[in-house]
Every structure is written in C-alpha cells, then in structure tokens.
Design a protein around this motif. Sequence first.
Motif, mmCIF file in Angstrom:
data_model
loop_
_atom_site.group_PDB
_atom_site.id
_atom_site.type_symbol
_atom_site.label_atom_id
_atom_site.label_comp_id
_atom_site.label_asym_id
_atom_site.label_seq_id
_atom_site.Cartn_x
_atom_site.Cartn_y
_atom_site.Cartn_z
ATOM 1 N N GLU A 104 30.300 41.072 34.819
ATOM 2 C CA GLU A 104 31.601 40.301 34.898
ATOM 3 C C GLU A 104 32.166 40.491 36.411
ATOM 4 O O GLU A 104 32.697 39.638 36.914
ATOM 5 C CB GLU A 104 32.688 40.994 34.294
ATOM 6 C CG GLU A 104 32.303 40.657 32.585
ATOM 7 C CD GLU A 104 33.098 41.476 31.635
ATOM 8 O OE1 GLU A 104 34.023 42.335 32.122
ATOM 9 O OE2 GLU A 104 33.064 41.205 30.370
ATOM 10 N N GLN B 168 26.855 50.086 33.107
ATOM 11 C CA GLN B 168 28.059 49.151 32.314
ATOM 12 C C GLN B 168 27.582 47.962 32.669
ATOM 13 O O GLN B 168 28.098 47.161 33.702
ATOM 14 C CB GLN B 168 29.489 49.673 32.861
ATOM 15 C CG GLN B 168 29.776 51.124 32.618
ATOM 16 C CD GLN B 168 31.084 51.412 33.111
ATOM 17 O OE1 GLN B 168 31.919 50.794 33.522
ATOM 18 N NE2 GLN B 168 31.485 52.552 33.206
ATOM 19 N N GLU C 104 30.024 44.948 32.167
ATOM 20 C CA GLU C 104 30.903 44.998 33.289
ATOM 21 C C GLU C 104 30.501 44.393 34.707
ATOM 22 O O GLU C 104 31.222 43.856 35.233
ATOM 23 C CB GLU C 104 31.689 46.164 33.500
ATOM 24 C CG GLU C 104 32.272 46.503 32.072
ATOM 25 C CD GLU C 104 31.612 47.326 31.007
ATOM 26 O OE1 GLU C 104 30.307 47.297 30.946
ATOM 27 O OE2 GLU C 104 32.437 47.733 29.959
ATOM 28 N N THR D 236 29.464 49.702 38.623
ATOM 29 C CA THR D 236 29.253 49.552 37.183
ATOM 30 C C THR D 236 27.721 49.351 36.891
ATOM 31 O O THR D 236 27.425 50.061 36.016
ATOM 32 C CB THR D 236 29.999 48.673 36.570
ATOM 33 O OG1 THR D 236 29.807 47.203 37.380
ATOM 34 C CG2 THR D 236 31.459 48.966 36.596
#
Length: 216
Positions: free
Chosen positions: A91, A85, A88, A80
């Motif tokens: 996370e 991203q 993301e 990601t």
Amino acid sequence: MKKTLKELVCLSFNTKSLILIIILSGSLSMGAIAQDKIIDAFKQSYALERTENFKGAIESLKAVYQTDVYELNLRLGWLTYLAGQVKESVEYYSKAVSLKPYAIEPKLGLVLPLAIQGKWVEIEELYLKILQTDPNNSLVNYRLGLIYYNRGNFDKADSYLEKVVNLYPFDYDGLILLAWNKLNLQKSRESKVLFQKVLMNNPDDPSALEGLKLIK
C-alpha cells in the motif's frame, strides 16, 4: 480631515496586505515546524532501523504521516517490508508510485513485497514500465531476462540479457545467464564463447565448466 477616495483605497489595500503578510508568515512558520518534525522523525526511524526495531521506526514516521508526502510513503514501504507487513508495504509503495509515476525507486521497492507473494506477472509489468522510462536499466533488464529464463521462454529472455552484457561485458551474472540461455537456444558457439568469458571472470567456475562439458 476627510480622506479622498484614492487615500481610502490605498489604506484599505495596505491593511489587507499587512493582514496577508501576517497570515503568510504564520503559515510559513507552521510549515517550517512541521518540516522539522518530519526530519526528526526520519532521523529517529533510521536509528531504530539500525537496531532492527522496525515497529518503532514505523511508529516514528506514522506520527508525522501525510498521505501526499512521497518520501514518507517510500520510507514506510521499506520499513513495513522489513517488519513483515507485506500488505501495508504494498500500500505504501503503491502510494509512492502514484505520487511519482515516472520514478524508478518506488517501483523497485514495490517489487519486494510482491515477490514475497509470488506475484511475478505484476512484477513483470512494473519492470516493463521502468524500461519505458529507462530502457538501459541493467538491473531491470537482467531481472526480466531471469524471469523469462525461469519460465523457459529463452527467446524472450535473450534480448534483455544481451542488453545487460552489452552494457557490462565482463559482469559475471549477465555472462553466465546469457551463456545458459544461448545453450538452451541451441546456439552452442555463442554459448561456448560466453562460458569461456565467465572463466576469465571467475576461473574454475562450476556452472561455466558444466556448460562447456554439455557443449563438448
């Protein structure tokens, strides 16, 4: 013929054991199938990453994603990040850190999306946590030294950069940064020696030559 109590108990025990064996065998088979699917998904993700199809690589792993599997979260954090991203990536890497609190690799991975966001305080905290586990990690000591150097906190940078040079006495990056740090601390003699060592590593290095001119 009537069975004794002992015989009935043994029969019941054997029946239950047989049922348990059947259940466990089924579970192990299902687990093996699931693991094979995860391995295949990883294989596919590597192939897709090589072609820079990051979205496809991500989807291949999401198809078998399990929130408590460290390796999936670590790999998805990387993919990601490559796909841009950032949220993301943070996370997934954060999940990997929580699953393996003492591991160094997910923390170094988490630095990547945090750096894009300019979250240097959080990065500094991650590096300090890594050094609690691995005090002689040369990469992290160098990066912390660089963070403090860029902040103009030369006193704080000094100990980290000295550790790098003590571990790798002829490493260019460590030598040149420590040389400039010593110069900013007005430790000209130490700085001069370090700049000269840089020139042994990389003759005619412009940064080292510039530093030596300032000392003269």
